[in-house]
Design a protein around this motif. Structure first.
Motif, PDB file in Angstrom:
ATOM      1  N   THR A  39     -25.689 -35.814  32.439  1.00  0.00           N
ATOM      2  CA  THR A  39     -24.286 -36.247  32.398  1.00  0.00           C
ATOM      3  C   THR A  39     -24.095 -37.290  31.301  1.00  0.00           C
ATOM      4  O   THR A  39     -23.168 -37.194  30.488  1.00  0.00           O
ATOM      5  CB  THR A  39     -23.872 -36.835  33.769  1.00  0.00           C
ATOM      6  OG1 THR A  39     -23.916 -35.803  34.738  1.00  0.00           O
ATOM      7  CG2 THR A  39     -22.466 -37.431  33.714  1.00  0.00           C
ATOM      8  N   LEU A  40     -24.975 -38.276  31.262  1.00  0.00           N
ATOM      9  CA  LEU A  40     -24.860 -39.328  30.247  1.00  0.00           C
ATOM     10  C   LEU A  40     -24.943 -38.748  28.836  1.00  0.00           C
ATOM     11  O   LEU A  40     -24.309 -39.253  27.912  1.00  0.00           O
ATOM     12  CB  LEU A  40     -25.962 -40.377  30.439  1.00  0.00           C
ATOM     13  CG  LEU A  40     -25.649 -41.420  31.512  1.00  0.00           C
ATOM     14  CD1 LEU A  40     -26.892 -42.209  31.854  1.00  0.00           C
ATOM     15  CD2 LEU A  40     -24.548 -42.364  31.031  1.00  0.00           C
ATOM     16  N   ARG A  41     -25.721 -37.691  28.679  1.00  0.00           N
ATOM     17  CA  ARG A  41     -25.837 -37.090  27.351  1.00  0.00           C
ATOM     18  C   ARG A  41     -24.556 -36.353  26.953  1.00  0.00           C
ATOM     19  O   ARG A  41     -24.269 -36.205  25.778  1.00  0.00           O
ATOM     20  CB  ARG A  41     -27.013 -36.117  27.302  1.00  0.00           C
ATOM     21  CG  ARG A  41     -28.353 -36.817  27.359  1.00  0.00           C
ATOM     22  CD  ARG A  41     -29.492 -35.826  27.229  1.00  0.00           C
ATOM     23  NE  ARG A  41     -30.762 -36.515  27.289  1.00  0.00           N
ATOM     24  CZ  ARG A  41     -31.394 -37.010  26.222  1.00  0.00           C
ATOM     25  NH1 ARG A  41     -30.883 -36.860  25.032  1.00  0.00           N
ATOM     26  NH2 ARG A  41     -32.534 -37.643  26.360  1.00  0.00           N
ATOM     27  N   ARG A  42     -23.817 -35.867  27.958  1.00  0.00           N
ATOM     28  CA  ARG A  42     -22.586 -35.135  27.630  1.00  0.00           C
ATOM     29  C   ARG A  42     -21.384 -36.049  27.426  1.00  0.00           C
ATOM     30  O   ARG A  42     -20.446 -35.696  26.719  1.00  0.00           O
ATOM     31  CB  ARG A  42     -22.275 -34.114  28.735  1.00  0.00           C
ATOM     32  CG  ARG A  42     -23.176 -32.883  28.691  1.00  0.00           C
ATOM     33  CD  ARG A  42     -22.717 -31.817  29.684  1.00  0.00           C
ATOM     34  NE  ARG A  42     -22.893 -32.233  31.061  1.00  0.00           N
ATOM     35  CZ  ARG A  42     -23.975 -31.976  31.801  1.00  0.00           C
ATOM     36  NH1 ARG A  42     -24.967 -31.278  31.296  1.00  0.00           N
ATOM     37  NH2 ARG A  42     -24.053 -32.401  33.048  1.00  0.00           N
ATOM     38  N   ARG A  48     -14.301 -24.316  26.885  1.00  0.00           N
ATOM     39  CA  ARG A  48     -14.361 -23.325  25.805  1.00  0.00           C
ATOM     40  C   ARG A  48     -14.764 -24.001  24.488  1.00  0.00           C
ATOM     41  O   ARG A  48     -15.619 -23.515  23.753  1.00  0.00           O
ATOM     42  CB  ARG A  48     -12.978 -22.680  25.649  1.00  0.00           C
ATOM     43  CG  ARG A  48     -12.957 -21.438  24.780  1.00  0.00           C
ATOM     44  CD  ARG A  48     -11.517 -21.033  24.501  1.00  0.00           C
ATOM     45  NE  ARG A  48     -10.800 -22.129  23.846  1.00  0.00           N
ATOM     46  CZ  ARG A  48      -9.493 -22.386  24.012  1.00  0.00           C
ATOM     47  NH1 ARG A  48      -8.755 -21.657  24.820  1.00  0.00           N
ATOM     48  NH2 ARG A  48      -8.927 -23.399  23.363  1.00  0.00           N
ATOM     49  N   ASP A  49     -14.170 -25.165  24.225  1.00  0.00           N
ATOM     50  CA  ASP A  49     -14.422 -25.820  22.930  1.00  0.00           C
ATOM     51  C   ASP A  49     -15.817 -26.440  22.835  1.00  0.00           C
ATOM     52  O   ASP A  49     -16.397 -26.515  21.753  1.00  0.00           O
ATOM     53  CB  ASP A  49     -13.355 -26.892  22.656  1.00  0.00           C
ATOM     54  CG  ASP A  49     -11.989 -26.265  22.347  1.00  0.00           C
ATOM     55  OD1 ASP A  49     -11.944 -25.038  22.079  1.00  0.00           O
ATOM     56  OD2 ASP A  49     -10.980 -26.981  22.387  1.00  0.00           O
ATOM     57  N   LEU A  50     -16.354 -26.913  23.981  1.00  0.00           N
ATOM     58  CA  LEU A  50     -17.663 -27.584  23.916  1.00  0.00           C
ATOM     59  C   LEU A  50     -18.809 -26.712  24.421  1.00  0.00           C
ATOM     60  O   LEU A  50     -19.976 -27.089  24.293  1.00  0.00           O
ATOM     61  CB  LEU A  50     -17.640 -28.888  24.719  1.00  0.00           C
ATOM     62  CG  LEU A  50     -16.667 -29.968  24.248  1.00  0.00           C
ATOM     63  CD1 LEU A  50     -16.848 -31.230  25.085  1.00  0.00           C
ATOM     64  CD2 LEU A  50     -16.888 -30.301  22.770  1.00  0.00           C
ATOM     65  N   GLY A  51     -18.459 -25.558  25.009  1.00  0.00           N
ATOM     66  CA  GLY A  51     -19.527 -24.700  25.524  1.00  0.00           C
ATOM     67  C   GLY A  51     -20.239 -25.303  26.727  1.00  0.00           C
ATOM     68  O   GLY A  51     -21.438 -25.138  26.901  1.00  0.00           O
ATOM     69  N   VAL A  52     -19.490 -26.045  27.551  1.00  0.00           N
ATOM     70  CA  VAL A  52     -20.053 -26.617  28.779  1.00  0.00           C
ATOM     71  C   VAL A  52     -19.263 -26.020  29.948  1.00  0.00           C
ATOM     72  O   VAL A  52     -18.038 -25.911  29.877  1.00  0.00           O
ATOM     73  CB  VAL A  52     -19.906 -28.161  28.795  1.00  0.00           C
ATOM     74  CG1 VAL A  52     -20.391 -28.741  30.124  1.00  0.00           C
ATOM     75  CG2 VAL A  52     -20.658 -28.790  27.629  1.00  0.00           C
ATOM     76  N   ASP A  53     -19.954 -25.643  31.009  1.00  0.00           N
ATOM     77  CA  ASP A  53     -19.324 -25.061  32.188  1.00  0.00           C
ATOM     78  C   ASP A  53     -18.210 -25.962  32.752  1.00  0.00           C
ATOM     79  O   ASP A  53     -18.406 -27.174  32.889  1.00  0.00           O
ATOM     80  CB  ASP A  53     -20.435 -24.850  33.234  1.00  0.00           C
ATOM     81  CG  ASP A  53     -19.907 -24.190  34.475  1.00  0.00           C
ATOM     82  OD1 ASP A  53     -19.545 -23.005  34.389  1.00  0.00           O
ATOM     83  OD2 ASP A  53     -19.844 -24.873  35.516  1.00  0.00           O
ATOM     84  N   ALA A  54     -17.058 -25.367  33.092  1.00  0.00           N
ATOM     85  CA  ALA A  54     -15.891 -26.155  33.530  1.00  0.00           C
ATOM     86  C   ALA A  54     -16.174 -26.962  34.795  1.00  0.00           C
ATOM     87  O   ALA A  54     -15.736 -28.107  34.931  1.00  0.00           O
ATOM     88  CB  ALA A  54     -14.678 -25.246  33.729  1.00  0.00           C
ATOM     89  N   ALA A  55     -16.926 -26.369  35.722  1.00  0.00           N
ATOM     90  CA  ALA A  55     -17.239 -27.080  36.970  1.00  0.00           C
ATOM     91  C   ALA A  55     -18.115 -28.304  36.688  1.00  0.00           C
ATOM     92  O   ALA A  55     -17.972 -29.364  37.308  1.00  0.00           O
ATOM     93  CB  ALA A  55     -17.965 -26.149  37.941  1.00  0.00           C
ATOM     94  N   ARG A  56     -19.004 -28.154  35.710  1.00  0.00           N
ATOM     95  CA  ARG A  56     -19.877 -29.263  35.322  1.00  0.00           C
ATOM     96  C   ARG A  56     -19.051 -30.400  34.695  1.00  0.00           C
ATOM     97  O   ARG A  56     -19.308 -31.577  34.936  1.00  0.00           O
ATOM     98  CB  ARG A  56     -20.920 -28.741  34.333  1.00  0.00           C
ATOM     99  CG  ARG A  56     -21.896 -29.763  33.879  1.00  0.00           C
ATOM    100  CD  ARG A  56     -23.114 -29.106  33.270  1.00  0.00           C
ATOM    101  NE  ARG A  56     -23.953 -28.502  34.289  1.00  0.00           N
ATOM    102  CZ  ARG A  56     -24.913 -27.618  34.038  1.00  0.00           C
ATOM    103  NH1 ARG A  56     -25.147 -27.234  32.805  1.00  0.00           N
ATOM    104  NH2 ARG A  56     -25.640 -27.142  35.027  1.00  0.00           N
TER     105      ARG A  56
END
Lengths: 209, 209
Positions: free
Chosen positions: B9-12, B37-45
């Motif tokens: 989390t801290l890295r994101r 979509r823009d960052l390529g990270v799962d929405a729930a995450r």
């Protein structure tokens, strides 16, 4: 050509290299049990990591230290020269150009780029700074394949796109931005700011206990 | 006191911060779907990460960008000053002292240390360099809590032990060595050489395809 190693293995290999370099003057063999104890890495994992390099320990002796050092050095490729350019010759980019230690790990920075006319045409530690419009021309001249991104975050994706279009096929991203690249381009992130966030959070939360 | 967040989390969080800073002049709200979509990270995450900061999106609107920026900036603590010293004022250590960009992320380097008498007594970018025997004295004077390790690998563990004994309670390790510290000391590794190994391996192995 080398096998494509798992990222966690690649991250551990430099630990092993630094470790055997410290032992080489005093000993001839080291066991995976001892490496495991000294580095805090599971012994089975060490054996697996080193098997990728074709290195196997001897029963009751362990690994030959000289052989292990040679295999790690060869595999990590720190002794070849890998040409790179720095895009964004400001504070961090300039600092990387000052770091002659990178050359000891095979990274040869051959050019810098910036948009600031007070920087272009100058040199930093002997490295010439060009206008960013010359990315492709300089790539062709120098055969550099690695572009180091140290631009302000607003420009990260745009500059990454330009570097890819100019033919650089590996990006080392020091910006705090998540950059998208085509599948055939290598991207490695060194998130200095994320590491600072981690340090600050751990200091503050460890105060609780 | 802040909650101790998971490292991923801290890295994101810095990605989210850079992202909302780019949107803030043009928009008021952003959905987790779009961030995803823009960052390529799962929405729930993303929703989970931001919930640690007490930020919740509004139904059909998403996250208020100004509020999100404020929460991220406050949490990441880049606006406070965190005093640090650099141990090893050679190539990489000197480069970090040249990087004024670190100050924008709250890191104030107040002193450097070295064993080389040609460096001690000098300054780098206005930062004084002391003999390493003065670690504790300077810590007391400056109240620096973070020690940045940029020494040669053979000295890494020894210098880390000295820094801990002198009262520094966070180590930012730039050496390729796996350092052992007591449980109450924060250690964060920035493995520049491991990242180089990763780049070199990926370039060579991607040539195969």
């Amino acid at each position: 050509m080398k096998p494509r190693l798992p990222e966690p293995t690649l991250r551990r290999l430099p630990w092993y290299l630094a470790y055997v370099k410290m032992l080489r003057n005093s000993e001839e063999y080291v066991s995976s049990t001892r490496i495991s104890r000294d580095l805090g890495v599971d012994a089975a994992r060490i054996a697996k990591d080193l098997s990728f390099l074709g290195v196997k320990g001897k029963t009751r002796m362990g690994y030959n230290i000289a052989e292990l050092e040679c295999a790690l050095t060869g595999f990590l490729d720190f002794t070849s020269s890998h040409r790179a350019v720095v895009i964004g010759a400001g504070s961090l980019g300039g600092a990387l150009m000052h770091d002659s230690g990178l050359a000891q790990y095979g990274l040869e920075i051959v050019a810098g780029f910036d948009v600031n006319p007070s920087l272009t045409g100058t040199t930093v530690c002997g490295i010439p700074i060009y206008d960013v419009s010359r990315l492709q021309e300089v790539r062709t001249q120098t055969d550099a394949r690695i572009a180091i991104l140290t631009v302000p975050y607003e420009l990260s994706q745009q500059v990454a796109d330009e570097a890819v279009a100019a033919g650089y096929n590996a990006l080392w991203n020091f910006t705090p931005v998540r950059i998208a690249v085509p599948d055939n381009v290598v991207i490695v992130n060194t998130s200095i700011y994320a590491h600072l966030a981690l340090i600050y959070n751990r200091i503050n939360s460890s105060d609780e206990t």
